[in-house]
Design an enzyme around this catalytic site. Structure first.
Site, PDB file in Angstrom:
ATOM      1  N   GLY A 192       0.841  -1.203   0.000  1.00 47.25           N
ATOM      2  CA  GLY A 192       0.000   0.000   0.000  1.00 47.25           C
ATOM      3  C   GLY A 192       0.863   1.234   0.000  1.00 47.25           C
ATOM      4  O   GLY A 192       2.059   1.172  -0.272  1.00 47.25           O
ATOM      5  N   ASN A 193       0.249   2.374   0.272  1.00 46.25           N
ATOM      6  CA  ASN A 193       1.004   3.623   0.354  1.00 46.25           C
ATOM      7  C   ASN A 193       0.306   4.567   1.330  1.00 46.25           C
ATOM      8  O   ASN A 193      -0.742   4.244   1.870  1.00 46.25           O
ATOM      9  CB  ASN A 193       1.157   4.254  -1.035  1.00 46.25           C
ATOM     10  N   ARG A 194       0.902   5.734   1.553  1.00 45.05           N
ATOM     11  CA  ARG A 194       0.457   6.629   2.631  1.00 45.05           C
ATOM     12  C   ARG A 194      -0.618   7.620   2.205  1.00 45.05           C
ATOM     13  O   ARG A 194      -0.896   8.571   2.930  1.00 45.05           O
ATOM     14  CB  ARG A 194       1.653   7.404   3.187  1.00 45.05           C
TER      15      ARG A 194
END
Ligand code: CTP
Ligand code: CA
Length: 226
Positions: free
Chosen positions: A33-35
């Site tokens: 995933g990512n932020r």
């Protein structure tokens, strides 16, 4: 919709918005995933709805409540997001703010990956995800009239984002500065450069809600003349 200070100048329009990260499974308990917080996309969806648009918000996993009068379609992966976007068409406009994972695990494990004493760490083979913006912006009968992309860039932002606009065949790109002192990912402010066929417009640093209002107003003008 159409309440508050905003004029209902998008009444009768349908706008597709993507937001948030995507989660790409590695096994049943892990993901890539990512932020991305989803804040900018949710703010845009809200601003469009307040101007009277029917808004379909296709969102990856975020810790946000959908704005009032917005049709939320929650998804997990890039492939889910693409399917949901295609299912939402036709639309007059599309705004792709999602931080789509560029890659996913090529073959997610059906069972949880376990440590084996003495064995090396597992290698995770990746494969490219579909480009949702490029798919929606590709010429064809169901292409929205106005397709807007986002680009978080470092380095020569204008040039990179302008090249991205042409490559993905979208109409506008909102490029924002990330890294080197900025805190765009998860922060409350954005510093936007709007890149169109006509050139680049530098917007002052402003809260994401103000970016959303400004973009929605611009979109209303663009969609008004037909
Ligand atoms: N985007 C998308 N689908 C993808 C990747 C990106 O729809 N698989 C969209 C994003 O929502 C954004 C725009 O494309 O509106 C630009 O995303 P960005 O990550 O900057 O572009 P990439 O083509 O992935 O380039 P990079 O290698 O710089 O990440
Ligand atoms: Ca990317």
């Amino acid at each position: 919709a159409g309440d508050g200070a905003a004029p209902p100048d998008l009444a009768g329009r349908h706008v597709l918005v993507t937001a948030g990260p995507t989660h790409e499974p590695i096994d049943p308990v892990r993901f890539l995933g990512n932020r991305s917080s989803g804040r900018q996309g949710y703010a845009i969806a809200g601003a469009l709805a307040r101007r009277g648009a029917r808004v379909t918000l296709v969102s990856g996993p975020v810790a946000l409540i959908a704005p009032p009068a917005v049709d939320l379609v929650p998804v997990q992966t890039a492939e889910d997001m693409l399917r949901a976007c295609l299912a939402a068409l036709p639309a007059d406009a599309a705004v792709m703010t999602a931080a789509v994972a560029d890659w996913r695990a090529a073959s997610p494990n059906v069972l949880k990956i376990r440590k084996v004493p003495g064995a090396p760490p597992p290698a995770i083979a990746l494969t490219l995800n579909p480009d949702i913006l490029a798919t929606i912006a590709a010429p064809g009968p169901s292409r929205p009239r106005l397709v807007v992309g986002f680009a978080a860039e470092t380095g020569d932002l204008r040039e990179t984002a302008a090249a991205k606009r042409l490559r993905k065949r979208c109409d506008w790109i909102l490029a924002n500065e990330v890294g080197a002192g900025s805190d765009v990912m998860g922060g409350t402010d954005n510093e936007i450069h709007l890149i169109t066929e006509a050139g680049t417009e530098d917007w002052p640093r402003m809260p994401k809600d103000a970016v959303a209002e400004k973009l929605a107003a611009r979109m209303a003008v663009e969609l008004a003349d037909r």
